[in-house]
Design a protein around this motif. Structure first.
Motif, mmCIF file in Angstrom:
data_model
loop_
_atom_site.group_PDB
_atom_site.id
_atom_site.type_symbol
_atom_site.label_atom_id
_atom_site.label_comp_id
_atom_site.label_asym_id
_atom_site.label_seq_id
_atom_site.Cartn_x
_atom_site.Cartn_y
_atom_site.Cartn_z
ATOM 1 N N UNK B 55 0.822 -1.213 0.000
ATOM 2 C CA UNK B 55 0.000 0.000 0.000
ATOM 3 C C UNK B 55 0.855 1.263 0.000
ATOM 4 N N UNK B 56 2.165 1.095 0.192
ATOM 5 C CA UNK B 56 3.050 2.260 0.177
ATOM 6 C C UNK B 56 3.180 2.887 -1.215
ATOM 7 N N UNK B 57 2.874 2.108 -2.238
ATOM 8 C CA UNK B 57 2.957 2.707 -3.570
ATOM 9 C C UNK B 57 3.557 1.801 -4.618
ATOM 10 N N UNK B 58 3.796 2.383 -5.788
ATOM 11 C CA UNK B 58 4.102 1.658 -7.000
ATOM 12 C C UNK B 58 5.235 0.619 -6.876
ATOM 13 N N UNK B 59 6.435 1.089 -6.447
ATOM 14 C CA UNK B 59 7.569 0.181 -6.458
ATOM 15 C C UNK B 59 7.391 -0.956 -5.437
ATOM 16 N N UNK B 60 6.756 -0.651 -4.290
ATOM 17 C CA UNK B 60 6.483 -1.699 -3.294
ATOM 18 C C UNK B 60 5.437 -2.682 -3.826
ATOM 19 N N UNK B 61 4.384 -2.122 -4.421
ATOM 20 C CA UNK B 61 3.317 -2.977 -4.957
ATOM 21 C C UNK B 61 3.868 -3.900 -6.051
ATOM 22 N N UNK B 62 4.781 -3.350 -6.832
ATOM 23 C CA UNK B 62 5.337 -4.120 -7.956
ATOM 24 C C UNK B 62 6.268 -5.232 -7.456
ATOM 25 N N UNK B 63 7.223 -4.862 -6.611
ATOM 26 C CA UNK B 63 8.239 -5.830 -6.183
ATOM 27 C C UNK B 63 7.671 -6.902 -5.249
ATOM 28 N N UNK B 64 6.645 -6.517 -4.462
ATOM 29 C CA UNK B 64 6.112 -7.456 -3.469
ATOM 30 C C UNK B 64 4.796 -8.079 -3.921
ATOM 31 N N UNK B 65 4.487 -7.930 -5.226
ATOM 32 C CA UNK B 65 3.245 -8.494 -5.756
ATOM 33 C C UNK B 65 3.212 -10.005 -5.532
ATOM 34 N N UNK B 66 1.990 -10.525 -5.374
ATOM 35 C CA UNK B 66 1.824 -11.978 -5.275
ATOM 36 C C UNK B 66 2.461 -12.637 -6.498
ATOM 37 N N UNK B 67 3.185 -13.700 -6.273
ATOM 38 C CA UNK B 67 3.778 -14.416 -7.400
ATOM 39 C C UNK B 67 5.179 -13.946 -7.740
ATOM 40 N N UNK B 68 5.569 -12.763 -7.220
ATOM 41 C CA UNK B 68 6.961 -12.330 -7.437
ATOM 42 C C UNK B 68 7.881 -13.178 -6.560
ATOM 43 N N UNK B 69 9.101 -13.396 -7.062
ATOM 44 C CA UNK B 69 10.045 -14.239 -6.322
ATOM 45 C C UNK B 69 10.815 -13.400 -5.308
ATOM 46 N N UNK B 70 10.340 -13.423 -4.062
ATOM 47 C CA UNK B 70 11.131 -12.828 -2.968
ATOM 48 C C UNK B 70 10.937 -13.717 -1.741
#
Lengths: 157, 100, 157, 100
Positions: B55-70
């Protein structure tokens, strides 16, 4: 049984490390070791250098656990992992894994197991410099496959 | 366990908090290496924390999206999304590792 | 690709040997190595020393062929075998095998293959000193089994 | 091949011979490290040679008995009993190897 784990910027001497690992233990009949080095080519691009970052504290804990898992599975005396961090160039040594044992089969198996698990579990990250700029190295599916081999009991003695 | 935990916590500690650690590419993209982060509820889960961070914004939403590898590690151990976070925990979020 | 094979009475330095093997080749990402050492115990008896004999000429030929076989099977750069002969004591190094490669899987596989074949094919013989006198070491069925693994394609990647 | 071989051999070489090499335990038991040995026929086999050696007496008969574990190498290559031996060959007989 001792698990020696070090994360350092300094280079290491394979001969000294292995001699220290087996020093004074006449039960050691075998030492398997591995060093990983910086290549000048990765994923088809020239690599002029890299920077290795890690997560202090977790790194040492994870490496020790990997060695403990190996020692519980095979009959080994001592294990050693030395992993460098910071700026490295092609031809530089990155990582050393060594395992002492009475017999060679256990030493080979434990050494490769530790490397495969290190590759997929120890918190290190590489940023490499290429002609197109600097980039974070992507994790490899082949490394996941290598680590997964060790849980498939039909494939590994 | 739960009772003991509450009992031992100082009365004046109104704002429970954790240490957030971002590493490697995530540290670079977020522009943050480490921060003190207030815990929203007494026992938040990793999944709840990730949802707040997105909810912090674009780059957080993108990198921590469901299905992203982290990966998420709590106190130096990799955990799953349902893991409960407690005040004082060190929570690290990082990309798949590439050492060796 | 070069196969370095040496039979010698002198000791060797693992660090120097491996550094020489990969010197100047920035394509090397992995070196797997193995050293075998004299144990103070064999087949349940204390061992105070041993004498290693070989068959000059055939030894070098056989070791080179084993390395060639490994290099034909896996993707490796160079291989090195150093084997000592003569009088040795517990804790002494006996043998070194090292393999350089772009990737670790090939290096590990080739290194262990060379050791397993060396054990069953290279003409070396050990005579060991025990409290009951000196005796020739008997060949082991476990070594034959280790070498045979490599011809069982279902068991080895 | 056969014709060329006969042609190239000097006329005066009446006694074709090989070099016999015994190694490790066999050298010790036979008390011989190396000897020049006359070839009985032009192309003797390894099996024929072993048979002749057994006729030398007790320790040879015992160590080289059928079923005993020993190897024969001709010119540095391990061979089977039907391998043909030619004049000038180096024939080594040795126990199973125990190096490494």
């Amino acid at each position: 049984m001792t698990h020696f784990v070090r994360v350092q910027t300094a280079d290491f001497d394979l001969g000294v490390e292995v001699a220290t690992l087996r020093a004074g233990n006449p039960g050691v009949g075998a030492v398997a070791s591995f060093i990983g080095c910086v290549r000048d080519l990765n994923d088809g691009d020239a690599v002029s250098g890299m920077f290795l970052e890690h997560y202090p504290g977790m790194t040492e804990r994870e490496l020790t656990q990997i060695c403990e898992t190996a020692a519980a599975r095979w009959s080994v005396f001592d294990t050693l992992v030395v992993h460098r961090v910071g700026a490295l160039q092609p031809l530089d040594q990155i990582v050393l894994v060594a395992v002492s044992s009475a017999h060679r089969g256990d030493a080979f198996r434990a050494c490769e197991f530790i490397m495969d698990y290190l590759k997929t579990r120890a918190p290190f990250w590489k940023r490499e410099a290429t002609p197109a700029g600097s980039r974070w190295v992507e994790a490899r599916a082949s490394d996941d496959a290598a680590a997964a081999r060790w849980t498939d009991t039909s494939a590994v003695a | 366990m739960r009772i003991g935990f509450s009992y031992n916590r100082p009365m004046h500690e109104h704002a429970a908090s954790i240490q957030l650690v971002f590493l490697a590419r995530l540290r670079e993209r977020f522009g943050i290496a480490r921060e003190t982060y207030p815990l929203p509820v007494e026992q938040a889960s990793v999944a709840m924390l990730l949802s707040q961070l997105r909810a912090r914004g674009k780059v957080f939403a993108e990198e921590l999206a469901e299905g992203r590898a982290f990966r998420v590690a709590v106190n130096h151990t990799v955990v799953s999304p349902d893991h409960a976070i407690r005040s004082g925990d060190e929570v690290a979020i990082f990309p798949p590792v590439t050492g060796g």
